[in-house]
Design a protein around this motif. Structure first.
Motif, mmCIF file in Angstrom:
data_model
loop_
_atom_site.group_PDB
_atom_site.id
_atom_site.type_symbol
_atom_site.label_atom_id
_atom_site.label_comp_id
_atom_site.label_asym_id
_atom_site.label_seq_id
_atom_site.Cartn_x
_atom_site.Cartn_y
_atom_site.Cartn_z
ATOM 1 N N LYS A 235 4.560 2.793 -5.180
ATOM 2 C CA LYS A 235 4.261 3.876 -6.118
ATOM 3 C C LYS A 235 2.930 3.640 -6.831
ATOM 4 O O LYS A 235 2.190 4.587 -7.110
ATOM 5 C CB LYS A 235 5.391 3.995 -7.150
ATOM 6 C CG LYS A 235 6.708 4.476 -6.570
ATOM 7 C CD LYS A 235 7.779 4.561 -7.654
ATOM 8 C CE LYS A 235 9.101 5.030 -7.078
ATOM 9 N NZ LYS A 235 10.167 5.090 -8.117
ATOM 10 N N PHE B 295 0.159 2.133 -5.718
ATOM 11 C CA PHE B 295 -0.992 2.467 -4.883
ATOM 12 C C PHE B 295 -1.068 3.966 -4.587
ATOM 13 O O PHE B 295 -2.135 4.566 -4.672
ATOM 14 C CB PHE B 295 -0.953 1.669 -3.576
ATOM 15 C CG PHE B 295 -1.844 0.466 -3.599
ATOM 16 C CD1 PHE B 295 -3.158 0.552 -3.182
ATOM 17 C CD2 PHE B 295 -1.373 -0.754 -4.057
ATOM 18 C CE1 PHE B 295 -3.996 -0.553 -3.217
ATOM 19 C CE2 PHE B 295 -2.189 -1.868 -4.094
ATOM 20 C CZ PHE B 295 -3.508 -1.775 -3.671
ATOM 21 N N THR B 296 0.044 4.558 -4.227
ATOM 22 C CA THR B 296 0.021 5.980 -3.873
ATOM 23 C C THR B 296 -0.275 6.867 -5.078
ATOM 24 O O THR B 296 -0.738 7.996 -4.931
ATOM 25 C CB THR B 296 1.357 6.401 -3.240
ATOM 26 O OG1 THR B 296 2.444 6.051 -4.123
ATOM 27 C CG2 THR B 296 1.561 5.704 -1.895
ATOM 28 N N ARG B 297 -0.029 6.344 -6.284
ATOM 29 C CA ARG B 297 -0.281 7.127 -7.499
ATOM 30 C C ARG B 297 -1.716 6.974 -8.002
ATOM 31 O O ARG B 297 -2.333 7.942 -8.464
ATOM 32 C CB ARG B 297 0.685 6.698 -8.591
ATOM 33 C CG ARG B 297 0.540 7.503 -9.900
ATOM 34 C CD ARG B 297 1.531 6.995 -10.942
ATOM 35 N NE ARG B 297 2.911 7.152 -10.482
ATOM 36 C CZ ARG B 297 3.971 6.675 -11.142
ATOM 37 N NH1 ARG B 297 3.789 5.994 -12.281
ATOM 38 N NH2 ARG B 297 5.180 6.837 -10.667
ATOM 39 N N TYR B 298 -2.258 5.760 -7.901
ATOM 40 C CA TYR B 298 -3.551 5.487 -8.531
ATOM 41 C C TYR B 298 -4.718 5.262 -7.556
ATOM 42 O O TYR B 298 -5.853 5.108 -7.985
ATOM 43 C CB TYR B 298 -3.433 4.264 -9.446
ATOM 44 C CG TYR B 298 -2.451 4.466 -10.568
ATOM 45 C CD1 TYR B 298 -2.678 5.422 -11.566
ATOM 46 C CD2 TYR B 298 -1.269 3.727 -10.632
ATOM 47 C CE1 TYR B 298 -1.775 5.621 -12.593
ATOM 48 C CE2 TYR B 298 -0.358 3.910 -11.658
ATOM 49 C CZ TYR B 298 -0.608 4.852 -12.634
ATOM 50 O OH TYR B 298 0.293 5.048 -13.661
ATOM 51 N N ASP C 148 -6.753 6.739 -4.090
ATOM 52 C CA ASP C 148 -6.945 7.909 -3.229
ATOM 53 C C ASP C 148 -6.179 7.711 -1.924
ATOM 54 O O ASP C 148 -6.398 6.730 -1.201
ATOM 55 C CB ASP C 148 -8.440 8.083 -2.936
ATOM 56 C CG ASP C 148 -8.743 9.380 -2.194
ATOM 57 O OD1 ASP C 148 -7.822 9.956 -1.593
ATOM 58 O OD2 ASP C 148 -9.908 9.813 -2.217
ATOM 59 N N ASN C 149 -5.274 8.619 -1.613
ATOM 60 C CA ASN C 149 -4.425 8.472 -0.430
ATOM 61 C C ASN C 149 -5.218 8.465 0.872
ATOM 62 O O ASN C 149 -4.740 7.979 1.896
ATOM 63 C CB ASN C 149 -3.383 9.595 -0.388
ATOM 64 C CG ASN C 149 -2.301 9.411 -1.442
ATOM 65 O OD1 ASN C 149 -2.219 8.372 -2.089
ATOM 66 N ND2 ASN C 149 -1.482 10.419 -1.628
ATOM 67 N N GLN C 150 -6.416 9.030 0.841
ATOM 68 C CA GLN C 150 -7.260 9.004 2.043
ATOM 69 C C GLN C 150 -7.941 7.640 2.213
ATOM 70 O O GLN C 150 -8.421 7.321 3.304
ATOM 71 C CB GLN C 150 -8.310 10.111 1.966
ATOM 72 C CG GLN C 150 -7.714 11.521 2.014
ATOM 73 C CD GLN C 150 -8.783 12.595 2.006
ATOM 74 O OE1 GLN C 150 -9.927 12.353 1.615
ATOM 75 N NE2 GLN C 150 -8.423 13.792 2.443
ATOM 76 N N TYR D 2 0.816 -1.210 0.000
ATOM 77 C CA TYR D 2 0.000 0.000 0.000
ATOM 78 C C TYR D 2 0.858 1.272 0.000
ATOM 79 O O TYR D 2 0.360 2.359 -0.277
ATOM 80 C CB TYR D 2 -0.943 0.017 1.200
ATOM 81 C CG TYR D 2 -1.965 -1.099 1.191
ATOM 82 C CD1 TYR D 2 -2.698 -1.386 0.044
ATOM 83 C CD2 TYR D 2 -2.193 -1.884 2.324
ATOM 84 C CE1 TYR D 2 -3.632 -2.413 0.026
ATOM 85 C CE2 TYR D 2 -3.128 -2.916 2.317
ATOM 86 C CZ TYR D 2 -3.840 -3.170 1.165
ATOM 87 O OH TYR D 2 -4.766 -4.185 1.148
ATOM 88 N N TYR D 3 2.154 1.112 0.338
ATOM 89 C CA TYR D 3 3.086 2.248 0.285
ATOM 90 C C TYR D 3 3.756 2.368 -1.083
ATOM 91 O O TYR D 3 4.517 3.310 -1.319
ATOM 92 C CB TYR D 3 4.191 2.072 1.343
ATOM 93 C CG TYR D 3 3.739 2.220 2.773
ATOM 94 C CD1 TYR D 3 3.553 3.484 3.335
ATOM 95 C CD2 TYR D 3 3.504 1.092 3.569
ATOM 96 C CE1 TYR D 3 3.146 3.619 4.666
ATOM 97 C CE2 TYR D 3 3.100 1.223 4.885
ATOM 98 C CZ TYR D 3 2.920 2.492 5.427
ATOM 99 O OH TYR D 3 2.511 2.622 6.731
ATOM 100 N N ILE E 210 -6.325 4.690 1.319
ATOM 101 C CA ILE E 210 -5.295 3.687 1.593
ATOM 102 C C ILE E 210 -5.262 3.257 3.067
ATOM 103 O O ILE E 210 -5.153 2.061 3.356
ATOM 104 C CB ILE E 210 -3.908 4.195 1.135
ATOM 105 C CG1 ILE E 210 -3.872 4.244 -0.402
ATOM 106 C CG2 ILE E 210 -2.794 3.286 1.654
ATOM 107 C CD1 ILE E 210 -2.584 4.790 -0.979
#
Length: 229
Positions: free
Chosen positions: A182, A184-187, A189-191, A179-180, A193
């Protein structure tokens, strides 16, 4: 008499709690499977998306079901015989292990650099552990004579239980660390995750209740056998 009644009441209450928790766990597993499918489909099941889908479904869904197959409160298997539970366990483990290995192989053969992140390191360890668990599962199910000459059935089951839990722990840790990444963080929503992280943690702990209980029972029996020697 009162102590026995109280003990029985507590045992019954704990069983009901386990049943509720297991049902909640299956809901979480379904939601994660749906999320992985939708996300992978968005990228046409290509490259990292395919890797995420194969390994995620392999561990988060199928291997989790394999571990819970003999759990007495599992609504999927609670009504079937012990022999069929073993078959179900083997089927889920084989299917989940195959998905993990294929998903990992696809990543290994790509041109990207591996083993530079904790996700990659745990992922590789989980893949090797998965292969070993599948082999161990086949040995435990068929129990060939050359294996039984070295290990009695009880010891074979204990080791399969232990290494299965270790492999599942490695796999779920790799997913959590993913989940950390690239991707996941790119595609994603960081909220959203953190919610996925929490769900993975909950699925892990709710899944291992039954297998850990079984392992402790086998460990107690193992110690008793050693003391008798």
């Amino acid at each position: 008499m009162t102590d026995v009644k109280n003990t029985s009441t507590l045992a019954s209450s704990w069983l009901q709690i386990q049943s509720i928790l297991n049902s909640v766990n299956h809901i979480f597993i379904f939601l994660v499977a749906a999320f992985f499918f939708v996300l992978a489909k968005k990228f046409d099941f290509q490259d990292t998306a395919m890797h995420m889908f194969m390994t995620g479904i392999g561990f988060h869904v199928l291997m989790a079901q394999a571990l819970m197959s003999h759990y007495k409160v599992n609504p999927i298997t609670r009504w079937i015989s012990h022999k069929n539970k073993s078959r179900y366990h083997g089927l889920m483990q084989l299917a989940g292990g195959s998905m993990v290995l294929l998903g990992s192989l696809g990543k290994f053969t790509s041109k990207e650099v591996h083993f530079e992140t904790w996700h990659g390191i745990f992922g590789v360890a989980a893949a090797f552990g998965c292969a070993a668990s599948v082999v161990g599962g086949l040995a435990n199910f068929f129990q060939p004579k050359f294996v039984l000459k070295k290990l009695p059935p009880s010891e074979l089951k204990f080791r399969h239980n232990l290494f299965g839990l270790l492999t599942f722990t490695l796999g779920m840790t790799a997913i959590y660390l993913g989940y950390y990444s690239k991707f996941f963080t790119r595609y994603v929503d960081n909220q959203f995750i953190p919610a996925m992280m929490l769900t993975t943690v909950l699925v892990y702990f709710l899944t291992i209740i039954g297998p850990v209980t079984a392992l402790l029972t086998k460990l107690k029996y193992r110690r008793q056998k050693q003391q008798q020697k």
